[in-house]
Design an enzyme around this catalytic site. Structure first.
Site, mmCIF file in Angstrom:
data_model
loop_
_atom_site.group_PDB
_atom_site.id
_atom_site.type_symbol
_atom_site.label_atom_id
_atom_site.label_comp_id
_atom_site.label_asym_id
_atom_site.label_seq_id
_atom_site.Cartn_x
_atom_site.Cartn_y
_atom_site.Cartn_z
ATOM 1 N N HIS A 438 11.857 -27.293 16.975
ATOM 2 C CA HIS A 438 11.962 -25.994 16.266
ATOM 3 C C HIS A 438 11.306 -24.855 17.051
ATOM 4 C CE1 HIS A 438 13.532 -27.938 12.750
ATOM 5 N NE2 HIS A 438 12.428 -28.666 12.552
ATOM 6 N N ASP A 475 17.263 -35.749 14.520
ATOM 7 C CA ASP A 475 16.255 -35.395 13.514
ATOM 8 C C ASP A 475 16.987 -34.848 12.284
ATOM 9 O OD1 ASP A 475 13.038 -34.596 13.488
ATOM 10 O OD2 ASP A 475 14.268 -33.291 12.233
ATOM 11 N N HIS A 477 16.383 -32.437 10.554
ATOM 12 C CA HIS A 477 16.436 -30.972 10.589
ATOM 13 C C HIS A 477 17.194 -30.487 11.815
ATOM 14 C CE1 HIS A 477 12.613 -32.050 8.469
ATOM 15 N NE2 HIS A 477 13.148 -31.219 7.575
ATOM 16 N N ASP A 562 13.228 -38.681 10.499
ATOM 17 C CA ASP A 562 13.069 -38.212 9.122
ATOM 18 C C ASP A 562 14.382 -38.225 8.344
ATOM 19 O OD1 ASP A 562 13.875 -36.238 10.861
ATOM 20 O OD2 ASP A 562 12.304 -34.802 10.321
HETATM 21 ZN ZN LIG Z 1 12.589 -33.012 11.273
#
Ligand SMILES: [Zn+2]
Length: 624
Positions: A438, A475, A477, A562
């Site tokens: 990120h 991931d 996200h 995750d």
């Molecule tokens: Zn993540």
């Protein structure tokens, strides 16, 4: 070397059809050759690789017919004629300088580097090396050292016949090059005039031919055993031709670092009149060795057989205690226990001893600055020193040693890349924190400080000189930071599969890249509760074709776990087995595209048991 810049020739095509037959025959032979070896699903044609007593890798080339020469390209390349070649072993790489040193022969090369091809070698010295290598392995030398006559019946090393060289180079193909006829693709396979920057390069960095031989085109032109005669093809024998009986010049094949594309073609012939004159030896001439083989190479006493894709693989694990010194706030899901849990599980399962432990190298800020601004780097350092609680948002708590840990996380990826490039490991998993995907140029985000994977991709390109990097991000996200870093860059293919809509809000399918980077950013947004089948389908249908088409030189994984069914943050339903399947697909892509060069980097994953189990499943596939 005048012979390597022979005058231009008229382009033409060569006969087709037989190549398919040979390829089929080859597959058949390989399956007979390697009865015990598992073939990786969808891997490239699995040529058998053997390692000699002195540790040199050779490819087992099956016997077969092929169409030698080219109808119209060079006068000395015609007529095209059908030739049978008996099975033999050929060096997977050009002979490199450190191999010469091992045999205590002085190294004549101009471009010094242990892994670079040996050059400035005349034909007789190359033949002499063959004899020395034979003796070192208890084999019968092929060359009589007064006349340099070759005894083809001896079991030792020799230079390839011209027919053996072209047959191995073509690897069942009938096109100009073994990858087709479009010379623009040559830069992926060869260090030649347009790609070499005027020098040789370590062997094995460019893509191999379909039988796993590297640098058949470019880097250095390779000596063949044959005497060169322009008109030889009109009178050559059909079975294991060995060249004319008399003449002064010897054949050179494959082109060199200073050759134009046309001189790298499979059928291109060159010669050098200076074979008996060391003074004229050139830094564009080297060689590789062959030796005779039976059909059953594995049974030969001084060879260790392996499948290059499934050999006892070496997987690296990057870890350092500094990663535990990045402290977050109590109750924060991104905590040091994530890593200790992973390591405890690997130890408990007996995997730790089988991994090569890699330590992060101190990282030069030069590499961090390929992605982040100096101002941001300074701000991270100062915030940690000042005892600031958070960086940019409450998401990303920091502690006094977070800056050092964040540098070491990026440094861990670079250490893994180095280990893969140097052949110390085949692939590696980086158990690092803080995570990275990120992180933006000027801002920390979502527990991430420096974008480890993005920095790794830049390092691969700038330090290792490889041009194309694939980043696979599973991931839960979306990796907004990585997407932003390469959004307009066609040399990095970013593929992300993630829950959507979800944090951080980006990652829609319409975000495909900009400018030259259009279509080099692939987002696969998935609804909550997606499980193994949905993920595998996305990898099979979206990732695999795009990745193989892109044909990366190195593969990085942003491995967040995750999306695990028990994760605290994600809403997906992927199991540890599912992550193993995804790993398998990415590994097969790396094997097919870039000799398996792959580094996986931990991102998220917050339920300690789900994370540890998933990392274990992931690493087990990397180790296979
Ligand atoms: Zn993540």
């Amino acid at each position: 070397m005048h012979a390597l810049s022979k005058k231009h020739r008229v382009a033409a095509s060569s006969p087709k059809g037989l190549g398919m037959v040979i390829a089929a025959l080859y597959l058949l032979l390989v399956s007979v050759f390697v009865p015990g070896c598992r073939r990786e699903e969808d891997s490239a044609v699995a040529a058998q690789v053997v390692t000699t007593k002195t540790g040199i890798e050779m490819v087992a080339i099956p016997g077969g017919f092929f169409e030698m020469g080219s109808a119209k390209e060079g006068l000395d390349e015609s007529p095209v004629h059908r030739v049978w070649v008996s099975p033999f072993l050929m060096d997977r790489f050009e002979v490199v300088q450190e191999q010469f040193k091992k045999l205590q022969i002085s190294d004549p090369s101009h471009f010094k580097n242990p892994k670079n091809p040996l050059e400035q070698i005349n034909w007789t010295d190359a033949a002499m090396y063959c004899n020395e290598r034979s003796l070192a392995e208890g084999l019968d030398p092929c060359y009589e050292e007064k006349t340099w006559q070759c005894n083809f019946k001896a079991n030792g090393y020799r230079l390839p016949t011209e027919a053996e060289w072209e047959y191995a180079c073509r690897a069942g193909t009938t096109t100009k090059y073994f990858f087709g006829s479009d010379a623009r693709r040559l830069k992926d396979y060869a260090w030649f005039k347009d790609s070499s920057s005027g020098k040789t390069h370590p062997v094995g960095l460019k893509k191999p031919n379909p039988w796993g031989l590297h640098d058949m085109y470019g880097n250095v032109a390779e000596w063949c055993n044959d005497i060169y005669l322009k008109s030889y093809y009109s009178q050559g024998e059909q079975r294991d031709p060995k060249g004319p009986a008399k003449g002064r010049e010897r054949v050179l094949r494959g082109g060199a670092w200073n050759s134009r594309a046309d001189a790298c073609r499979s059928a291109y012939r060159a010669s050098d009149p200076s074979i008996d004159d060391t003074c004229l030896a050139s830094d564009a001439v080297g060689f590789r060795c062959v030796r005779n083989a039976s059909d059953n190479v594995s049974s030969e006493p001084n060879m260790t057989a392996q499948n290059p894709h499934n050999s006892a693989s070496k997987t690296g694990l990057v870890y350092d205690d500094i990663y535990l010194e990045h402290k977050t706030t109590p109750g924060h899901p991104e905590r040091p226990e994530r890593l200790t849990g992973i390591l405890d599980n690997l130890k408990a399962k007996g995997l730790m001893d089988k991994l090569t432990l890699l330590k992060p190298a101190p990282v030069s800020l030069e590499w961090i600055k390929t992605i982040h601004s100096q101002q941001y780097i300074d701000r991270v350092q100062e915030s940690c020193r000042d005892g600031t609680a958070h960086l940019d948002s409450a998401d990303t708590p920091i502690s006094p040693k977070s800056y050092e840990a964040a540098l070491a996380a990026a440094g861990g990826v670079l250490a893994a890349v180095d280990a893969v490039m140097e052949g110390r490991v085949d692939n590696a998993f980086c158990a690092v924190r803080p995570p990275g995907h990120h992180a933006l140029e000027n801002r920390a985000m979502g527990f991430c400080i420096f974008n480890n994977v993005a920095i790794g991709a830049k390092y691969i390109q700038k330090k290792c000189g490889l041009s194309k990097v694939l980043i696979v991000d599973w991931d839960v996200h979306h990796g907004n930071g990585t997407q932003a870093a390469f959004y307009d860059d066609p040399t990095v293919l970013y593929f992300s599969v993630h829950q959507y809509p979800f944090y951080p809000g980006t990652g829609g399918e319409a975000e495909k890249g900009s400018g030259k980077g259009v279509n080099y950013n692939i987002n696969v947004p998935l609804p909550a509760r997606s499980g193994d089948d949905v993920y595998i389908k996305a990898f099979e249908e979206k990732l695999r074709p795009a990745a193989l088409d892109f044909s990366p030189d190195f593969v990085l994984i942003s491995a967040g776990f995750d999306a695990h069914e028990n994760d605290l943050l994600g809403g997906m339903a992927v199991t540890a087995d599912g992550f193993a399947r995804l790993t398998q697909i990415v590994k097969a892509i790396a094997q097919k595209s870039c000799r398996g060069r792959l580094v996986s980097v931990l991102e998220g994953g917050y339920q300690l048991k789900g994370l540890a189990d998933s990392v274990e499943a992931h690493i087990r596939v990397l180790m296979r």
